[in-house]
Write an enzyme that holds these catalytic residues in place. Structure first.
Site, PDB file in Angstrom:
ATOM      1  CE  LYS A 123      22.764 117.019  40.174  1.00  0.00           C
ATOM      2  NZ  LYS A 123      22.245 117.335  41.518  1.00  0.00           N
ATOM      3  NE  ARG A 189      25.543 121.826  42.437  1.00  0.00           N
ATOM      4  CZ  ARG A 189      25.896 120.532  42.368  1.00  0.00           C
ATOM      5  NH1 ARG A 189      27.170 120.190  42.287  1.00  0.00           N
ATOM      6  NH2 ARG A 189      24.981 119.594  42.368  1.00  0.00           N
ATOM      7  CG  ASP A 265      29.742 111.196  46.842  1.00  0.00           C
ATOM      8  OD1 ASP A 265      29.510 110.528  47.861  1.00  0.00           O
ATOM      9  OD2 ASP A 265      28.938 111.316  45.903  1.00  0.00           O
TER      10      ASP A 265
HETATM   11  P1  AMP Z   1      24.646 112.241  43.332  1.00  0.00           P
HETATM   12  O1  AMP Z   1      23.658 111.291  43.933  1.00  0.00           O
HETATM   13  O2  AMP Z   1      24.024 113.253  42.409  1.00  0.00           O
HETATM   14  O3  AMP Z   1      25.504 112.875  44.359  1.00  0.00           O
HETATM   15  O4  AMP Z   1      25.579 111.359  42.395  1.00  0.00           O
HETATM   16  C1  AMP Z   1      26.376 110.300  42.846  1.00  0.00           C
HETATM   17  C2  AMP Z   1      27.258 109.821  41.726  1.00  0.00           C
HETATM   18  O5  AMP Z   1      26.477 109.277  40.655  1.00  0.00           O
HETATM   19  C3  AMP Z   1      28.109 110.893  41.094  1.00  0.00           C
HETATM   20  O6  AMP Z   1      29.321 110.289  40.714  1.00  0.00           O
HETATM   21  C4  AMP Z   1      27.296 111.291  39.886  1.00  0.00           C
HETATM   22  O7  AMP Z   1      28.078 111.886  38.892  1.00  0.00           O
HETATM   23  C5  AMP Z   1      26.725 109.949  39.439  1.00  0.00           C
HETATM   24  N1  AMP Z   1      25.454 110.075  38.708  1.00  0.00           N
HETATM   25  C6  AMP Z   1      24.242 110.381  39.214  1.00  0.00           C
HETATM   26  N2  AMP Z   1      23.312 110.394  38.250  1.00  0.00           N
HETATM   27  C7  AMP Z   1      23.934 110.079  37.084  1.00  0.00           C
HETATM   28  C8  AMP Z   1      23.519 109.944  35.725  1.00  0.00           C
HETATM   29  N3  AMP Z   1      22.251 110.118  35.351  1.00  0.00           N
HETATM   30  N4  AMP Z   1      24.452 109.617  34.805  1.00  0.00           N
HETATM   31  C9  AMP Z   1      25.728 109.438  35.168  1.00  0.00           C
HETATM   32  N5  AMP Z   1      26.181 109.557  36.418  1.00  0.00           N
HETATM   33  C10 AMP Z   1      25.308 109.872  37.385  1.00  0.00           C
HETATM   34 MG    MG Z   2      26.792 114.309  44.368  1.00  0.00          MG
END
Ligand code: AMP
Ligand code: MG
Length: 485
Positions: A123, A189, A265
């Site tokens: 991550k 992770r 997701d």
């Molecule tokens: P999460 O909220 O961490 O579950 O992320 C939701 C989606 O947004 C996933 O597809 C992540 O890979 C993408 N995502 C979250 N933060 C970023 C970031 N800083 N850059 C690129 N993708 C992101």
């Molecule tokens: Mg996620």
């Protein structure tokens, strides 16, 4: 797995590089992922290494250097291919077909000494085709929060992913929800699969039942092996998933944990808890406690978690119906509430010190406990910790001695219910022989840690890091959590 199928680099002296990686997902073909490259960082400072996970990988912590972590999980040397997994998902109820690993990738898959297959997922390791304009990075505070949550939940008995390492990478990031610029890191992770409900939802969206079946066979082979010989293995798989998710929801609720972003997701197909962003532990019993500031309608509030898990399982049926009979899935889902309830009661009963749910007063005691916690608003975790701290076999002698030396002072509006609770607890103790009081004391101690990751505690270890780069309070907190203190 034959040697030819593994992808280790035996010539490397780095123990992570020379692990026997199994290309389990990779061997399914590239319909499920994209090959990506990691970002190159100017700086690599190892901030956290989870030595307690190394024996599970067959590694001796003494034989693994900090540089080994940096070379493997900061510089990503000698490791190919790195795979950004493709998935979609329902986010806050809306279908989003533009998801996928946007700031991480699958580094590799390794068989643990326990025989289970583990994924190393990064991550904050750079952009991918799924970054959607994001920077592909993770804030150091975000990494630290996930490290803490995973360790805390693990030690509270929740089936969760854990973090293997966190490496600071020297970038300045801009975020709306942190004072910015803020620092960056790459976190690794270790989980039992990153295949999500949304991985299947994507295949349904693309109308690819062939790929759904192939992936489901893979999931059963790797993560539900005991079902392979079942006659109706797909239906039995779904029924088992329902059970696992119900159990997980019960574990979160008992731990007083609010995941905060239960989009599909973020739901693992193995029923494991993972992905800790804006989570929070409830300070007091508040059903509507909501951890994510952007969850305006409290969709993912604390008390909604079982219902949301059930809804996510129901939506998953749409994606799986290409392979599994919908009526079988309906029948399995109908038992979600019962699985959840029995698991929740049994875990809460353990927090109250008891092993069995057979006592006639058990249900009444649970109801009274929750009612008291809600009416009094005394600390949820404090209440149970105070039980553990002050428990005495003398409580069995008379109700007035129950919790008498604890720091719990019920407000006047809740004093009657507290008295009733003490009377009932005393009565329950008298269902047991005096010799069994030790077992109750041990249960209370085991299930009610003193250290709980309430928001102020996390902030109190983050502040010295952000202000003077002092990592001591963080290290001490992790040690406390890992020792169950
Ligand atoms: P999460 O909220 O961490 O579950 O992320 C939701 C989606 O947004 C996933 O597809 C992540 O890979 C993408 N995502 C979250 N933060 C970023 C970031 N800083 N850059 C690129 N993708 C992101
Ligand atoms: Mg996620």
């Amino acid at each position: 797995m034959t040697l030819a199928q593994t992808t280790s680099n035996k010539n490397s002296s780095n123990p992570f590089v020379s692990l026997n990686y199994e290309p389990a997902l990779e061997s399914l073909g590239n319909d499920y992922y994209d090959e990506v490259a990691a970002a190159e960082f100017q700086e690599h400072i190892l901030r956290w290494r989870n030595n307690s996970l190394l024996p599970q990988l067959g590694l001796d912590p003494q034989a693994v250097t900090d540089e080994d972590f940096i070379v493997a999980f900061g510089k990503f040397e000698s490791r190919k291919p790195l795979l950004a997994l493709r998935y979609h998902g329902y986010q806050f109820g809306e279908y989003n077909p533009r998801l996928g690993d946007g700031r991480g990738f699958l580094y590799g898959q390794v068989r643990g000494t326990d025989g289970e297959l583990y994924d190393f997922g990064t991550k904050g390791s750079g952009t991918t085709p799924y970054s959607r304009g994001g920077d592909g990075m993770l804030t150091l505070k975000g990494g630290l929060r996930e490290v803490l949550a995973a360790e805390a939940l693990h030690h509270m008995g929740v089936r969760t992913s854990r973090c293997l390492s966190m490496i600071e990478t020297g970038l300045s990031l801009w975020r709306g929800d942190e004072p910015s610029p803020t620092r960056s890191c790459v976190m690794v992770r270790m989980s039992r699969s990153h295949i999500r409900f949304g991985t299947f939802e994507r295949l349904h969206y693309l109308r690819r039942p062939d790929l759904t079946k192939k992936l489901l066979d893979h999931v059963i082979e790797q993560y539900y092996q005991h079902l392979i010989s079942e006659q109706n293995q797909y239906a039995v798989f779904y029924a088992e998933l329902v059970k696992r998710v119900a159990k997980l929801a019960a574990q979160w609720m008992t731990a007083g944990f609010c995941h905060a972003v239960l989009n599909t997701d973020n739901m693992s197909i193995t029923g494991e808890s993972f992905d800790y962003g804006p989570y929070g532990f409830i300070p007091t019993y508040q059903p509507y406690f909501t951890a994510a500031y952007f969850d305006y309608y409290r969709r993912y509030c604390y008390s909604q978690q079982p219902a949301i898990c059930k809804l996510n399982l129901e939506m998953l049926q749409e994606a799986l119906k290409a392979v599994i009979d919908p009526s079988d899935m309906d029948a399995a889902l109908a038992s979600f509430d019962q699985h959840y309830h029995s698991e929740y009661c049994s875990l809460m009963f353990k927090k109250l010190g008891f092993d069995q749910l057979t006592d006639p007063e058990a249900a009444e005691l649970l109801n009274l406990t929750i009612q008291f916690l809600q009416d009094s608003q005394v600390g949820y975790h404090l209440f149970f910790y105070e039980m553990a701290r002050t428990f005495s076999s003398k409580w069995r002698d008379e109700p007035g001695l129950v919790m008498a030396t604890s720091d719990i002072v019920p407000p006047s509006g809740a004093s009657e219910i507290f008295d009733n609770w003490c009377i009932l607890y005393h009565k329950m103790l008298n269902n047991y022989h005096p010799d069994q009081m030790d077992v109750i004391a041990q249960n209370l101690a085991r299930h009610n840690p003193k250290t709980v990751l309430l928001r102020p505690l996390i902030e109190s270890v983050w502040e010295p890091i952000s202000q003077e780069d002092n990592w001591q309070p963080f290290s001490e907190l992790i040690k406390l959590i890992q020792s169950g203190g």
